[in-house]
Design a protein around this motif. Structure first.
Motif, short mmCIF file in Angstrom:
data_model
loop_
_atom_site.label_atom_id
_atom_site.label_comp_id
_atom_site.label_asym_id
_atom_site.label_seq_id
_atom_site.Cartn_x
_atom_site.Cartn_y
_atom_site.Cartn_z
N ASP A 154 40.85 -7.88 -15.54
CA ASP A 154 40.54 -6.71 -16.36
C ASP A 154 39.32 -7.00 -17.24
O ASP A 154 39.33 -7.94 -18.04
CB ASP A 154 41.76 -6.38 -17.24
CG ASP A 154 41.59 -5.09 -18.02
OD1 ASP A 154 40.51 -4.45 -17.93
OD2 ASP A 154 42.55 -4.70 -18.71
N PRO A 155 38.24 -6.19 -17.12
CA PRO A 155 37.05 -6.44 -17.94
C PRO A 155 37.22 -6.10 -19.41
O PRO A 155 36.38 -6.49 -20.23
CB PRO A 155 35.99 -5.52 -17.31
CG PRO A 155 36.56 -5.05 -16.01
CD PRO A 155 38.04 -5.09 -16.18
N ALA A 156 38.25 -5.36 -19.76
CA ALA A 156 38.41 -4.90 -21.15
C ALA A 156 38.39 -6.07 -22.12
O ALA A 156 39.13 -7.05 -21.97
CB ALA A 156 39.72 -4.12 -21.30
N LYS A 158 36.19 -8.30 -22.45
CA LYS A 158 35.44 -9.46 -21.96
C LYS A 158 33.95 -9.34 -22.29
O LYS A 158 33.41 -8.24 -22.37
CB LYS A 158 35.60 -9.59 -20.44
CG LYS A 158 37.01 -9.80 -19.95
CD LYS A 158 37.57 -11.14 -20.37
CE LYS A 158 38.85 -11.48 -19.62
NZ LYS A 158 39.94 -10.54 -19.86
N ARG A 159 33.32 -10.49 -22.47
CA ARG A 159 31.87 -10.54 -22.63
C ARG A 159 31.25 -10.69 -21.25
O ARG A 159 31.51 -11.68 -20.55
CB ARG A 159 31.46 -11.72 -23.52
CG ARG A 159 31.84 -11.53 -25.00
CD ARG A 159 31.60 -12.78 -25.80
NE ARG A 159 32.51 -13.84 -25.37
CZ ARG A 159 32.57 -15.05 -25.93
NH1 ARG A 159 31.75 -15.36 -26.93
NH2 ARG A 159 33.42 -15.96 -25.50
N VAL A 160 30.44 -9.71 -20.86
CA VAL A 160 29.84 -9.69 -19.53
C VAL A 160 28.33 -9.85 -19.67
O VAL A 160 27.69 -9.16 -20.48
CB VAL A 160 30.14 -8.36 -18.80
CG1 VAL A 160 29.49 -8.36 -17.42
CG2 VAL A 160 31.64 -8.14 -18.68
N LEU A 177 31.18 -1.15 -16.34
CA LEU A 177 31.90 -2.14 -17.14
C LEU A 177 32.05 -1.69 -18.59
O LEU A 177 33.08 -1.93 -19.22
CB LEU A 177 31.17 -3.48 -17.06
CG LEU A 177 31.30 -4.20 -15.71
CD1 LEU A 177 30.26 -5.30 -15.58
CD2 LEU A 177 32.71 -4.76 -15.54
N ASP A 181 35.54 -0.85 -20.99
CA ASP A 181 35.76 -1.49 -22.29
C ASP A 181 35.30 -2.95 -22.37
O ASP A 181 35.80 -3.71 -23.22
CB ASP A 181 37.23 -1.39 -22.72
CG ASP A 181 37.68 0.05 -22.89
OD1 ASP A 181 36.90 0.85 -23.44
OD2 ASP A 181 38.81 0.38 -22.47
N ALA A 182 34.35 -3.34 -21.52
CA ALA A 182 33.73 -4.65 -21.65
C ALA A 182 32.56 -4.58 -22.63
O ALA A 182 32.06 -3.49 -22.94
CB ALA A 182 33.26 -5.15 -20.29
N THR A 183 32.12 -5.73 -23.10
CA THR A 183 30.93 -5.84 -23.94
C THR A 183 29.80 -6.40 -23.07
O THR A 183 29.96 -7.48 -22.49
CB THR A 183 31.18 -6.76 -25.14
OG1 THR A 183 32.25 -6.21 -25.92
CG2 THR A 183 29.94 -6.89 -26.01
N ILE A 184 28.69 -5.67 -22.98
CA ILE A 184 27.69 -5.93 -21.95
C ILE A 184 26.38 -6.47 -22.52
O ILE A 184 25.87 -5.95 -23.52
CB ILE A 184 27.36 -4.64 -21.16
CG1 ILE A 184 28.63 -3.89 -20.76
CG2 ILE A 184 26.50 -4.96 -19.94
CD1 ILE A 184 29.56 -4.63 -19.87
N ASP A 202 32.16 -14.36 -20.23
CA ASP A 202 33.45 -14.44 -19.54
C ASP A 202 33.28 -14.02 -18.08
O ASP A 202 33.96 -14.54 -17.19
CB ASP A 202 34.48 -13.53 -20.21
CG ASP A 202 34.69 -13.87 -21.67
OD1 ASP A 202 34.95 -15.05 -21.97
OD2 ASP A 202 34.58 -12.95 -22.52
#
Length: 286
Positions: A154-156, A158-160, A177, A181-184, A202
């Motif tokens: 789950d990308p929520a 996560k730092r991408v 992403l 809810d990921a941070t991009i 991450d």
């Protein structure tokens, strides 16, 4: 140990499911149909052209295939696309890239009706994606999201970090992403201190077009590494943008090349064709 994310196996799972979807649509009197337009006879494009024909036939999607001369004018190409736009039996339109130099790629892609834009590249559809109101979406990013879901990643929260800002992968994937809810962070050829940035990721997505540029020194221990690159070396060997054997010493999950993201792109194209065909069935029911 690093888990290799098997895109080939997941693509086969999708093919079986998509066959059933195609049959259900046909029961309503609609034959899912994809129009594929290729300008010239670029060898690499021909390979993709034929592989898409084969996959579509396997799933039960009809294709209307047109090959125009390499010296075709802008007006002729757009005229052909408009014919596809107006054809009620065509649900998706795909123009094989790259185009010959005399053609304006942006104008050609914008000529495709947004509701038939099976590649998801039309500015209208990209805009909808960034508004979290997605219609058709680019197929490679969709395949990446499907792989993450299959492995319950789950990308929520996560730092991408995405290496590459193309409109085909980097930018639309960032939107998907972000919607999840990921941070991009998007990096590119002008980014300073790339290694420092990627070691905080991450999830690291590499779509740089540089053979094996990413080694384990760029990787946070246990990170999820998505390799989008496909590069053919002088020896004929195909490698990704990630030095796979080196990175396997540090990553938690890794998409191999070949067999990772690549197989997912084509099945996402077929999935999207069926989705557009299904919409025509729902429209007829109204």
């Amino acid at each position: 140990m690093t888990v290799l994310m098997d895109g080939k196996k997941l693509a086969q799972k999708y093919r079986l499911s998509l066959k059933k979807d195609a049959e259900l649509i046909k029961q309503h009197g609609v034959v899912p149909t994809l129009a594929v337009l290729m300008i010239g006879e670029d060898p690499a494009s021909q390979v993709y052209f034929k592989s898409k024909q084969k996959l579509a036939a396997e799933i039960g999607i009809a294709t209307i295939d047109t090959v125009m001369p390499v010296d075709s004018s802008q007006q002729a190409v757009i005229r052909q696309i408009k014919q596809y736009n107006e054809a009620a039996n065509i649900h998706g339109i795909l123009v094989e890239l790259p185009l010959p130099p005399q053609l304006d790629e942006k104008a050609v892609m914008e000529a495709i009706a947004p509701e038939k834009d099976v590649d998801g590249f039309h500015p209208y559809n990209i805009g909808r994606l960034f508004m979290d109101d997605a219609g058709p979406v680019p197929c490679t990013p969709a395949g990446i999201m499907a792989l993450l879901a299959e492995y319950q990643l789950d990308p929520a929260g996560k730092r991408v970090v995405i290496i590459g800002r193309s409109t085909i992968v980097g930018r639309p994937l960032a939107a998907m992403l972000l919607n999840a809810d990921a941070t991009i962070t998007i990096t590119h050829s002008k980014t300073n201190e790339l290694e420092r940035i990627t070691r905080n990721a991450d999830i690291l997505v590499v779509a740089a077009g540089q053979p094996e540029m990413i080694t384990q020194k760029y990787i946070k221990p246990g990170a999820i590494v998505i390799d989008v690159g496909i590069n053919r070396l002088g020896s004929g060997k195909i490698v990704g943008d990630v030095a796979q054997e080196d990175v396997k010493q540090r990553a938690g999950y890794l998409t191999p090349v070949p067999g990772g993201v690549g197989p997912m792109t084509s099945v996402m194209l077929m999935k999207q064709t069926l989705k557009l065909a299904k919409r025509s069935v729902e429209f007829e029911r109204r």
